[in-house]
Scaffold this active site. Sequence first.
Site, mmCIF file in Angstrom:
data_model
loop_
_atom_site.group_PDB
_atom_site.id
_atom_site.type_symbol
_atom_site.label_atom_id
_atom_site.label_comp_id
_atom_site.label_asym_id
_atom_site.label_seq_id
_atom_site.Cartn_x
_atom_site.Cartn_y
_atom_site.Cartn_z
ATOM 1 N N LYS A 61 0.769 -1.283 -0.129
ATOM 2 C CA LYS A 61 0.016 -0.072 0.011
ATOM 3 C C LYS A 61 0.936 1.191 0.197
ATOM 4 O O LYS A 61 0.548 2.256 -0.713
ATOM 5 C CB LYS A 61 -0.967 0.063 1.228
ATOM 6 N N GLN A 74 -4.728 -1.695 9.437
ATOM 7 C CA GLN A 74 -4.654 -3.181 9.236
ATOM 8 C C GLN A 74 -5.005 -4.177 9.772
ATOM 9 O O GLN A 74 -4.835 -4.294 10.891
ATOM 10 C CB GLN A 74 -2.915 -3.362 8.661
ATOM 11 N N ASP A 104 -10.969 2.507 3.968
ATOM 12 C CA ASP A 104 -11.172 0.954 4.158
ATOM 13 C C ASP A 104 -12.724 0.529 4.130
ATOM 14 O O ASP A 104 -12.955 -0.495 3.917
ATOM 15 C CB ASP A 104 -10.607 0.552 5.485
#
Length: 291
Positions: free
Chosen positions: A49, A93, A116
């Site tokens: 990322k 994450q 997200d």
Amino acid sequence: MELIDGNKIAATIVAELKEEIAALTVRKPCIALIRVGEDPASVSYVKKKEKTAADIGVTSRILLPPITITQGELFALIDGLNADPAVDGILVQSPLPKHIDEVAVFRRVAPEKDVDGFNTINLGKVAQEDDTGFVACTPAGIMELLARSGVDLKGRHVVVLGRSLIVGKPVALLALQKKAGANATVSICHSATANLPELTRQADVLIAAIGRAEFVTADMVKPGAVVIDVGINRVPDATKKTGYRLTGDVHFPSVAPQCSHITPVPGGVGPMTVAMLMKNTLKAYRLGGGR
Ligand code: NDP
């Protein structure tokens, strides 16, 4: 059989984003990536990322708290980023250590920075078909893969294997939306589903997201179906330098010959997830008025 090349489609999207970002003159979009602990898969996902962000001109801020961080401390970290006008998007994450309530963490991220797409507000906006929210990256990537491969879901039976908040549920909602490219009839299967192969054999489009290596075999797939394999499983393999090979939830060698379209693993859904994260980050930047 047509192989859906996720690497190629993701590269096209990333190139489109790079061009858009190059035209921004005031400030570049910024994403904060929080990784708790040293889980090897998380280390590699966050690196990917960070690299893609750098490639397209998105600034990234990497925060690496130790695995011992408390939920309160993690909340405080997120609160600081929520309040920081220089940060457009925040990603925590997954997976988080067991002592932290993951859903509570997803809720803590400000909805307008939740690139997200796991915050309650954004999941709700998917259900309400409100385009001002953020769609979770993997489900959004699956829809984009289908659209860019010319697969229209209208009137077709989509069977989703898996009901997670991250993949199964949101992708089912997206396929169900009353929108161009969607409008599918959707079935969702999980570990308590009875007669699973009977259902999967009815699928015009089968989306497998269960995390079981090569679970879907040829006898479970209707000839001519479109198969999207979301699974990323590490199978021990002594012939590999890493000691393992990556495989999906679909037994590719037997299923692929009878499909109309199929995604490989790796190189299918995976690269799309990162591309959609960058797309969401640019969207957050724009919705924030460039902040
Ligand atoms: P979860 O473990 O959160 O969910 C798995 C789902 O599959 C659950 O709903 C579970 O049912 C169901 N399931 C498990 N075993 C069976 C079975 N034998 N029969 C039917 N249903 C079953 O996984 P995720 O959704 O997070 O991830 C799924 C896979 O996708 C993983 O391999 C993961 O690595 C991969 N992934 C890939 C991404 C990418 O970028 N390509 C991104 C995210 C995930 P129940 O609810 O009843 O427990």
